[in-house]
Motif scaffolding. Structure first.
Motif, PDB file in Angstrom:
ATOM      1  N   LEU A 157      38.122  49.712  38.134  1.00 46.43           N
ATOM      2  CA  LEU A 157      37.780  48.539  37.334  1.00 46.43           C
ATOM      3  C   LEU A 157      38.354  47.300  38.008  1.00 46.43           C
ATOM      4  CD1 LEU A 157      38.714  49.883  33.774  1.00 46.43           C
ATOM      5  CD2 LEU A 157      36.452  49.897  34.850  1.00 46.43           C
ATOM      6  N   ILE A 158      37.630  46.191  37.885  1.00 49.94           N
ATOM      7  CA  ILE A 158      38.068  44.903  38.418  1.00 49.94           C
ATOM      8  C   ILE A 158      38.057  43.893  37.277  1.00 49.94           C
ATOM      9  CG2 ILE A 158      37.637  43.098  40.120  1.00 49.94           C
ATOM     10  CD1 ILE A 158      36.010  45.079  41.743  1.00 49.94           C
ATOM     11  N   PHE A 159      39.126  43.126  37.141  1.00 43.95           N
ATOM     12  CA  PHE A 159      39.172  42.110  36.092  1.00 43.95           C
ATOM     13  C   PHE A 159      38.690  40.778  36.641  1.00 43.95           C
ATOM     14  CE2 PHE A 159      41.845  39.008  33.509  1.00 43.95           C
ATOM     15  CZ  PHE A 159      40.929  38.985  32.463  1.00 43.95           C
ATOM     16  N   ALA A 160      37.650  40.229  36.018  1.00 47.78           N
ATOM     17  CA  ALA A 160      37.089  38.935  36.410  1.00 47.78           C
ATOM     18  C   ALA A 160      37.560  37.883  35.407  1.00 47.78           C
ATOM     19  CB  ALA A 160      35.570  39.000  36.457  1.00 47.78           C
ATOM     20  N   ALA A 161      38.648  37.211  35.725  1.00 48.19           N
ATOM     21  CA  ALA A 161      39.314  36.334  34.764  1.00 48.19           C
ATOM     22  C   ALA A 161      38.506  35.099  34.396  1.00 48.19           C
ATOM     23  CB  ALA A 161      40.676  35.907  35.324  1.00 48.19           C
ATOM     24  N   SER A 169      36.366  31.186  25.660  1.00 45.82           N
ATOM     25  CA  SER A 169      36.726  29.762  25.606  1.00 45.82           C
ATOM     26  C   SER A 169      38.225  29.564  25.819  1.00 45.82           C
ATOM     27  CB  SER A 169      36.292  29.146  24.265  1.00 45.82           C
ATOM     28  OG  SER A 169      34.898  29.228  24.094  1.00 45.82           O
ATOM     29  N   LEU A 170      38.763  30.257  26.811  1.00 50.75           N
ATOM     30  CA  LEU A 170      40.172  30.157  27.147  1.00 50.75           C
ATOM     31  C   LEU A 170      40.371  29.184  28.298  1.00 50.75           C
ATOM     32  CD1 LEU A 170      41.105  33.965  27.205  1.00 50.75           C
ATOM     33  CD2 LEU A 170      41.475  32.356  25.323  1.00 50.75           C
ATOM     34  N   THR A 171      41.570  28.639  28.385  1.00 53.89           N
ATOM     35  CA  THR A 171      41.973  27.825  29.535  1.00 53.89           C
ATOM     36  C   THR A 171      42.985  28.611  30.332  1.00 53.89           C
ATOM     37  OG1 THR A 171      41.612  25.749  28.345  1.00 53.89           O
ATOM     38  CG2 THR A 171      43.038  25.673  30.292  1.00 53.89           C
ATOM     39  N   ARG A 172      42.697  28.821  31.596  1.00 57.97           N
ATOM     40  CA  ARG A 172      43.617  29.562  32.455  1.00 57.97           C
ATOM     41  C   ARG A 172      44.872  28.731  32.710  1.00 57.97           C
ATOM     42  NH1 ARG A 172      42.207  33.029  37.864  1.00 57.97           N
ATOM     43  NH2 ARG A 172      44.323  33.217  38.696  1.00 57.97           N
ATOM     44  N   THR A 173      46.026  29.353  32.538  1.00 62.93           N
ATOM     45  CA  THR A 173      47.310  28.701  32.784  1.00 62.93           C
ATOM     46  C   THR A 173      48.071  29.474  33.858  1.00 62.93           C
ATOM     47  OG1 THR A 173      48.476  30.000  31.094  1.00 62.93           O
ATOM     48  CG2 THR A 173      47.423  27.933  30.385  1.00 62.93           C
ATOM     49  N   PRO A 174      49.066  28.845  34.505  1.00 63.25           N
ATOM     50  CA  PRO A 174      49.825  29.550  35.551  1.00 63.25           C
ATOM     51  C   PRO A 174      50.508  30.824  35.065  1.00 63.25           C
ATOM     52  CG  PRO A 174      50.190  27.194  35.718  1.00 63.25           C
ATOM     53  CD  PRO A 174      49.416  27.406  34.455  1.00 63.25           C
ATOM     54  N   LEU A 176      49.313  33.005  32.987  1.00 62.58           N
ATOM     55  CA  LEU A 176      48.290  34.039  32.779  1.00 62.58           C
ATOM     56  C   LEU A 176      48.491  34.814  31.465  1.00 62.58           C
ATOM     57  CD1 LEU A 176      48.068  35.540  36.405  1.00 62.58           C
ATOM     58  CD2 LEU A 176      46.705  33.693  35.415  1.00 62.58           C
ATOM     59  N   LEU A 177      49.285  34.286  30.550  1.00 61.50           N
ATOM     60  CA  LEU A 177      49.536  34.990  29.286  1.00 61.50           C
ATOM     61  C   LEU A 177      48.269  35.150  28.452  1.00 61.50           C
ATOM     62  CD1 LEU A 177      52.995  33.545  28.133  1.00 61.50           C
ATOM     63  CD2 LEU A 177      52.464  35.884  28.862  1.00 61.50           C
ATOM     64  N   GLU A 178      47.326  34.225  28.620  1.00 64.81           N
ATOM     65  CA  GLU A 178      46.070  34.311  27.864  1.00 64.81           C
ATOM     66  C   GLU A 178      45.252  35.545  28.252  1.00 64.81           C
ATOM     67  OE1 GLU A 178      45.667  31.702  31.458  1.00 64.81           O
ATOM     68  OE2 GLU A 178      47.029  31.809  29.739  1.00 64.81           O
ATOM     69  N   PHE A 179      45.581  36.143  29.401  1.00 68.95           N
ATOM     70  CA  PHE A 179      44.859  37.335  29.859  1.00 68.95           C
ATOM     71  C   PHE A 179      45.662  38.622  29.675  1.00 68.95           C
ATOM     72  CE2 PHE A 179      43.212  34.071  33.032  1.00 68.95           C
ATOM     73  CZ  PHE A 179      42.043  33.825  32.314  1.00 68.95           C
ATOM     74  N   LEU A 180      46.829  38.530  29.056  1.00 69.46           N
ATOM     75  CA  LEU A 180      47.727  39.686  28.999  1.00 69.46           C
ATOM     76  C   LEU A 180      47.084  40.889  28.320  1.00 69.46           C
ATOM     77  CD1 LEU A 180      50.479  40.987  29.473  1.00 69.46           C
ATOM     78  CD2 LEU A 180      51.272  39.931  27.331  1.00 69.46           C
ATOM     79  N   PHE A 181      46.443  40.678  27.170  1.00 67.49           N
ATOM     80  CA  PHE A 181      45.846  41.809  26.462  1.00 67.49           C
ATOM     81  C   PHE A 181      44.749  42.461  27.299  1.00 67.49           C
ATOM     82  CE2 PHE A 181      42.402  43.527  23.850  1.00 67.49           C
ATOM     83  CZ  PHE A 181      43.092  44.539  23.191  1.00 67.49           C
ATOM     84  N   ALA A 182      43.854  41.647  27.855  1.00 63.95           N
ATOM     85  CA  ALA A 182      42.738  42.188  28.633  1.00 63.95           C
ATOM     86  C   ALA A 182      43.239  42.931  29.868  1.00 63.95           C
ATOM     87  CB  ALA A 182      41.786  41.069  29.043  1.00 63.95           C
ATOM     88  N   ARG A 183      44.191  42.354  30.580  1.00 67.74           N
ATOM     89  CA  ARG A 183      44.705  42.994  31.803  1.00 67.74           C
ATOM     90  C   ARG A 183      45.400  44.311  31.476  1.00 67.74           C
ATOM     91  NH1 ARG A 183      48.427  38.796  34.450  1.00 67.74           N
ATOM     92  NH2 ARG A 183      48.177  39.865  36.449  1.00 67.74           N
TER      93      ARG A 183
END
Length: 315
Positions: A157-161, A169-174, A176-183
């Motif tokens: 699997l590859i994660f496409a952030a 409708s997320l804003t990527r931040t340094p 990366l906490l907004e992606f923690l659940f998905a990752r």
């Protein structure tokens, strides 16, 4: 499970970039037919890649092609063209939202290359085409179980952030906490279904010292979540990523000590023991064995480390 450590994407519409990739030394190059190729260049890119993959590049372990998403109506033409190339190893499927996307790709692969996908392949037959699935949406993250079971050829699997951020409708931040659940969900599902490759998001900041430090930080964070590889969008990222996802000297020597001492403990009938004041039992030994296997797959000299610690005793 060593898995693919690095996926470097290159546009299939650029003959110049294709030719340059002949000199690369990387795990996997994904020649792209999707986002980096404008609609008017799709047909040309298919021809470029198909011709290019008539022969192998000596420094590239795995030749992959990222096709267009199944729901675009372009995937069949992509597959029909590139599966003719004898040097293709892997199909990267973007925007996998359900098991049906991978089932479609699997059916096309089997139809076009039946000799590589027989139910009972001979020992001399060419290995089957692997499939890597890009997870890019909330729907995909919530349906990872069925996606992971959709194809016998799925290897990772590859994660496409960026697309995932767009979907939610997320804003990527340094951080990366907004992606923690998905990752975390992707890394966990990949391990649960015994997939060898778990490839983390692209580091979009890579220029200069600050960019290289961001890349290193992201690699450390991804490895800590259970990813064993990362996507790259520029050759300057390759060395950092390969080093980050290979066992370090410290990890290798720790694992060598564990393996040697455990062999001695086993002969003495000891199921658990200590090393440097820490209890060592089956899960810890398993981790050490995995590090050694990964080091061997990366071409690291394991024998020398084992020789250095040959006198290690269980405490």
């Amino acid at each position: 499970m060593a898995g693919t450590q690095l996926v470097l994407r290159l546009p299939g519409s650029s003959q110049k970039m294709l030719d340059k990739s002949r000199n690369l030394k990387v795990d996997c190059v994904a020649y792209d037919l999707e986002d980096s190729v404008v609609p008017s260049k799709k047909s040309e890119a298919r021809g470029n890649i198909s011709r290019f993959l008539q022969t192998r590049s000596p420094g590239v372990t795995e030749n992959a092609v990222r096709i267009n998403a199944v729901n675009t109506g372009l995937a069949l033409d992509d597959l029909t063209a590139v599966l003719k190339a004898p040097s293709i190893d892997t199909i990267v499927v973007p925007k996998v939202n359900s098991s049906s996307d991978l089932e479609f790709v699997t059916d096309v692969i089997r139809h076009n290359l039946p000799e590589r996908h027989a139910e009972n392949p001979s020992k001399t037959s060419t290995p089957p085409i692997n499939v890597l699935a890009l997870v890019e949406s909330a729907r995909a993250v919530t349906d990872l179980g069925s996606i992971c079971k959709a194809s016998p050829y799925l290897s990772g699997l590859i994660f496409a952030a960026e697309d995932f951020a767009l979907d939610l409708s997320l804003t990527r931040t340094p951080s990366l906490l907004e992606f923690l659940f998905a990752r975390s969900a992707i890394a966990t599902a990949s391990r649960a279904y015994n997939l060898s490759s778990t490839i983390d998001l692209v580091c979009t900041s890579y220029k200069g010292a600050e960019g290289q430090q961001s890349l290193k930080d992201e690699c450390v964070g991804g490895k800590g979540l259970g990813f064993n590889g990362k996507q790259c969008i520029h050759p300057s990222q390759v060395e950092v990523v390969q080093k980050a996802f290979s066992p370090s000297d410290k990890e290798l020597h720790w694992a060598a000590r564990i393996r040697i001492a455990d062999q001695k403990a086993d002969r003495r009938g000891r199921g658990s023991w200590t090393l440097d004041g820490q209890m060592i039992d089956a899960p810890v030994v398993g981790k050490a064995q995995a590090i050694i296997r990964k080091a061997e797959a990366c071409g690291i000299d394991v024998t020398s480390a084992m020789e250095i610690w040959k006198d290690q005793e269980p405490e």
